[in-house]
Design a protein around this motif. Structure first.
Motif, short mmCIF file in Angstrom:
data_model
loop_
_atom_site.label_atom_id
_atom_site.label_comp_id
_atom_site.label_asym_id
_atom_site.label_seq_id
_atom_site.Cartn_x
_atom_site.Cartn_y
_atom_site.Cartn_z
N HIS A 58 7.89 -32.68 -13.18
CA HIS A 58 9.12 -32.30 -12.48
C HIS A 58 8.85 -31.47 -11.22
CE1 HIS A 58 8.76 -29.14 -15.69
NE2 HIS A 58 9.15 -28.31 -14.72
N GLU B 192 8.31 -37.80 -15.81
CA GLU B 192 8.80 -36.43 -15.90
C GLU B 192 9.57 -36.04 -14.63
OE1 GLU B 192 6.03 -33.54 -17.35
OE2 GLU B 192 5.31 -34.85 -18.96
N CYS B 193 10.65 -36.78 -14.40
CA CYS B 193 11.49 -36.56 -13.22
C CYS B 193 12.83 -35.97 -13.64
CB CYS B 193 11.73 -37.88 -12.49
SG CYS B 193 10.23 -38.74 -11.98
N ASP B 194 13.24 -34.91 -12.97
CA ASP B 194 14.56 -34.29 -13.20
C ASP B 194 15.60 -34.92 -12.27
OD1 ASP B 194 13.43 -32.63 -15.04
OD2 ASP B 194 13.73 -30.77 -13.89
N ASN B 195 16.85 -34.92 -12.75
CA ASN B 195 17.97 -35.40 -11.94
C ASN B 195 19.17 -34.49 -12.22
OD1 ASN B 195 20.04 -36.74 -10.65
ND2 ASN B 195 19.47 -38.77 -11.41
N VAL C 123 19.10 -31.14 -12.69
CA VAL C 123 18.74 -30.16 -13.71
C VAL C 123 18.59 -28.79 -13.05
CG1 VAL C 123 17.03 -29.52 -15.45
CG2 VAL C 123 17.59 -31.93 -15.08
N ARG D 162 16.78 -26.16 -13.56
CA ARG D 162 15.43 -25.59 -13.36
C ARG D 162 14.78 -26.09 -12.07
NH1 ARG D 162 11.56 -28.82 -17.80
NH2 ARG D 162 11.93 -30.92 -16.95
N THR D 163 15.27 -27.24 -11.58
CA THR D 163 14.72 -27.79 -10.33
C THR D 163 15.81 -27.89 -9.27
OG1 THR D 163 14.97 -30.00 -11.34
CG2 THR D 163 12.77 -29.02 -11.36
N GLU E 58 15.34 -35.81 -8.15
CA GLU E 58 13.95 -35.79 -7.68
C GLU E 58 13.48 -37.15 -7.19
OE1 GLU E 58 11.75 -32.07 -9.71
OE2 GLU E 58 11.67 -33.93 -10.87
N LYS F 37 16.81 -43.17 -16.68
CA LYS F 37 17.11 -42.02 -17.53
C LYS F 37 16.58 -42.24 -18.94
CE LYS F 37 21.08 -39.56 -19.51
NZ LYS F 37 22.56 -39.44 -19.53
N LEU G 179 19.57 -33.61 -19.97
CA LEU G 179 18.85 -32.34 -19.96
C LEU G 179 19.66 -31.30 -19.18
CD1 LEU G 179 16.28 -30.66 -20.59
CD2 LEU G 179 15.32 -31.55 -18.45
N TYR H 222 16.94 -36.56 -17.38
CA TYR H 222 15.47 -36.49 -17.34
C TYR H 222 14.94 -37.89 -17.61
CZ TYR H 222 10.75 -34.79 -18.68
OH TYR H 222 9.40 -34.55 -18.77
#
Length: 715
Positions: free
Chosen positions: A36, A65-68, A70, A72-73, A78, A94, A98, A103
């Motif tokens: 991420h 391990e890509c966030d969308n 989220v 935390r990022t 991403e 997906k 998350l 995620y």
């Protein structure tokens, strides 16, 4: 079969990674677990990830391990952000929700490749761990965006469930088991080579990884069927100061080439009499049902003369091409197993002869590979370039790629400036490039290698007459990673010119690998190998032995043994004392290693005497001659053949000396026997003869000879 032995059989020698846009059919495939965007240094930096991807210049990227959206990022999509930063297209798959966002996995695709269709499949989850998916994208790489040339699968298998990985591997296999569509699979598999899940995947896919990768590997690029894909650069991790900290994984890059020719513009040879026929009269189109459409279909007629038309000459075809124009085509295959794709029963051997002043450009575009392949799929192809004009190959120039290929050049210019040249590729292939006139120019940009025999093939580059060969990067003779590779460079006479950027003897080694350079002199001398230094290597640019081979040398002086490039000399046309330069090393590097006696496996160390050259005198080799970094031969004429103690008389004392020469060849014995009793005439190179040794004298010497022959024939 183990992972490493399978790769050794299937993979081509590693070609250099280039920062160039890949041609249609050639795919630079990257898989990268980006964590991420969180680096091992604690920084969250998508721009750093993007810079790594851009530097690798991929066509397709599998991301894990890509966030969308989220927190935390920073709620970033991403995959979309990386697509924006790299100038590529993005696709998000997906796997689970998350923290109010999503995620999963992602795919990046370079502009010019179209997504024809896409779908996600939920993978088995027997232990109820984190859910996983596999994304399937149908991708188009030609001018028709509605037709997919191959399918791309991207996934990230379970880290926490052995059963989940095994069942997921079976599930993915079942997705493609009945499909004939070329396919690639890339991702973080979370299993090691040799594991049960790896072996399951191995039932339907071929691992494109380099055989030198660690057995702790978990990131992979896989492909379906070696009949559909070539691996031009085996998968390897990109390791540098940036990739060491940008994520907890290193990106892995492999380069593959889609073998199948492009639909819609293929012209297939349709006359099987073997009679010489102009190209305007011998080609046909397919009718879409494996039958003949238009015939004859000239490549230069309106509707076919697109500059991207693909010509397939099989079916016992004997095509001729002449004139004074410059013709542009998309690809050319001579002696091919690809023709049946368009017209049934049109695979077969083939020949093309080009004469007059006609030029040909084999063009690399979004619709054509620019490849010239002579002899593939177990078939025989012959290319005769007799034209005074230029043949420009913008893609790959491959002679004997899975078949028997011969390229004969007598005039004109052949160029393959920005692509690798391979003379003999794939196990069982036999390839020969004969150039007796004209110019062969390859890798003018200093990037791609010239390979003479790789992956278990037999390849020969024969240079003679007034030929000029200039290669701007490294040249390798035989692929040391694959058993059975047999590479040979022959330089005949003294009127040719042969320049290479680097002479590279690759690290590695396998049984049955043979690598030979043969020089045949005329009265003027020989053609030296001139090493200019251009190419990727910055040191050790003249390697007669690889680093591994050099470390394995034993003995010293005349008893030195090891594994180097074999040296063959025919100096029978020379009868005067002189110095001959074998390698004109224009770099500042010392020569690495020594030539080998291909019969005895002894190395010709500094100052060694070389026997069996046909020269009436002594021949000594030096690796310190010329400018101090050259390989030279010092020829001293006027010495009797067989006069090993150099006292001007061939007698029993010479036999004693010869018998104690390590690796002494039988030719030396024959020289002694023939000239026994001869005396050198003072002040000249002639000699007077007296009778041969008596039978009584010969008996013990003959017995000694038999012992020597017994020793020399041991394996």
């Amino acid at each position: 079969m183990t992972k490493r032995s399978l790769q050794t059989t299937l993979l081509a020698a590693a070609w250099l990674l280039l920062p160039l846009s890949a041609p249609a059919g050639s795919l630079r495939v990257l898989t990268y677990n980006i964590h991420h965007g969180a680096g091992t240094d604690g920084d969250f930096d998508l721009s750093r990830i993007a810079s790594i991807i851009t530097a690798a210049n991929p066509d397709v990227v599998s991301l894990q391990e890509c966030d969308n959206g989220v927190p935390r990022t920073n709620n970033v999509d991403e995959v979309a952000r990386l697509a924006q930063l790299t100038g590529m297209q993005g696709y998000f798959a997906k796997t689970r929700p998350l923290d109010g966002g999503s995620y999963g996995d992602g795919v990046l695709i370079r502009p010019g490749i179209s997504i024809v269709n896409s779908q996600n499949f939920n993978l088995p989850n027997p232990d109820n761990t984190e859910p996983r998916v596999v994304a399937e994208l149908g991708l188009s790489i030609d001018s028709n965006p509605a037709t997919a040339e191959f399918n791309f699968f991207a996934t990230h298998l379970s880290q926490d469930s052995t059963a989940g990985r095994q069942q997921s591997a079976t599930y993915i296999n079942n997705l493609v088991a009945s499909s004939t569509v070329p396919s690639i699979l890339a991702g973080d598999m979370n299993f090691n080579p040799g594991s049960t899940a790896y072996n399951i995947m191995d039932n339907q896919w071929i691992d494109a990884s380099s055989p030198t990768l660690s057995d702790n590997q978990i990131d992979y690029v896989w492909y379906r069927s070696s009949s559909q894909w070539n691996v031009t650069t085996p998968g390897a991790f990109i390791r540098n100061a940036t990739t060491d900290v940008a994520s907890d994984h290193h990106p892995l890059l492999a380069v593959l080439n889609l073998k199948t020719v492009w639909p819609g513009s293929a012209l297939v040879w349709n006359i099987n009499t073997g009679a010489a026929t102009p190209v305007t009269d011998g080609f046909a189109t397919g009718n879409g049902s494996a039958g003949v459409g238009d015939f004859p279909a000239s490549p230069w007629s309106t509707g076919y003369d697109s500059g991207t038309q693909n010509l397939l000459i099989g079916y016992n075809g004997n095509a001729t091409l002449s004139g004074n124009l410059i013709r542009t085509i998309g690809s050319l295959r001579i002696g091919t197993n690809q023709a049946n794709t368009y017209i049934a029963d049109r695979n077969g051997n083939g020949m093309l002869t080009v004469s007059g002043g006609l030029g040909v450009v084999v063009s690399k575009t979004n619709e054509s590979t620019g490849d010239l392949i002579v002899g593939e799929g177990g078939l025989t192809g012959t290319m005769n370039w007799n034209s005074t004009s230029t043949l420009e190959v913008q893609g790959h120039l491959q002679i004997g790629q899975g078949g028997t290929g011969t390229f004969n050049q007598t005039a004109g210019t052949v160029t393959a400036s920005n692509a690798a040249v391979r003379i003999g590729g794939e196990a069982g292939s036999v390839a020969t490039y004969n150039i007796s006139g004209g110019t062969l120019t390859t890798s003018a940009d200093g990037t791609d290698p010239l390979q003479i025999a790789s992956s278990g093939a037999t390849g020969t580059l024969r240079v003679s007459g007034s030929a000029i060969v200039t290669h701007g990067a490294e040249m390798t003779i035989a692929d040391n990673a694959t058993a059975g590779s047999n590479g040979r460079l022959e330089l005949l006479g003294s009127h040719a010119s042969f320049h290479v950027g680097q002479l590279n003897n690759l690290d590695g080694g396998a049984t049955g690998v043979r690598e030979t350079i043969h020089w045949q002199a005329d009265s003027g001398g020989i053609t030296p190998i001139v090493v200019t230094g251009s190419g990727a290597l910055t040191s050790n640019r003249v390697r007669l032995e690889s680093s591994t081979e050099l470390a394995g040398n034993t003995g010293g002086g005349p008893t030195l043994t090891g594994d180097g490039i074999a040296l063959e000399l025919d100096l029978s046309a020379i009868n005067t004392s002189r110095t001959l330069t074998l390698i004109d090393n224009q770099t500042t590097d010392a020569i690495q290693g020594f030539f080998e006696n291909g019969t005895t496996a002894h190395l010709y160390a500094e100052g060694s005497t070389i026997f069996g050259t046909g020269f009436n005198g002594t021949v000594n080799i030096s690796y310190l001659g010329g400018t101090g970094n050259d390989v030279v031969l010092n020829l001293q004429a006027g010495v009797l053949a067989g006069d090993f103690n150099r006292d001007g008389v061939v007698d029993a004392a010479d036999y004693v000396v010869w018998r104690h020469i390590p690796g002494a060849m039988l030719q030396g014995y024959f020289d002694w026997r023939t000239n026994f009793g001869a005396t050198l005439t003072h002040g000249s190179g002639s000699f007077a003869s007296v009778p041969e040794p008596s039978l009584v004298l010969m008996v013990p010497w003959a017995a000694a000879l038999l012992c020597y022959r017994s020793r020399s024939n041991r394996t």
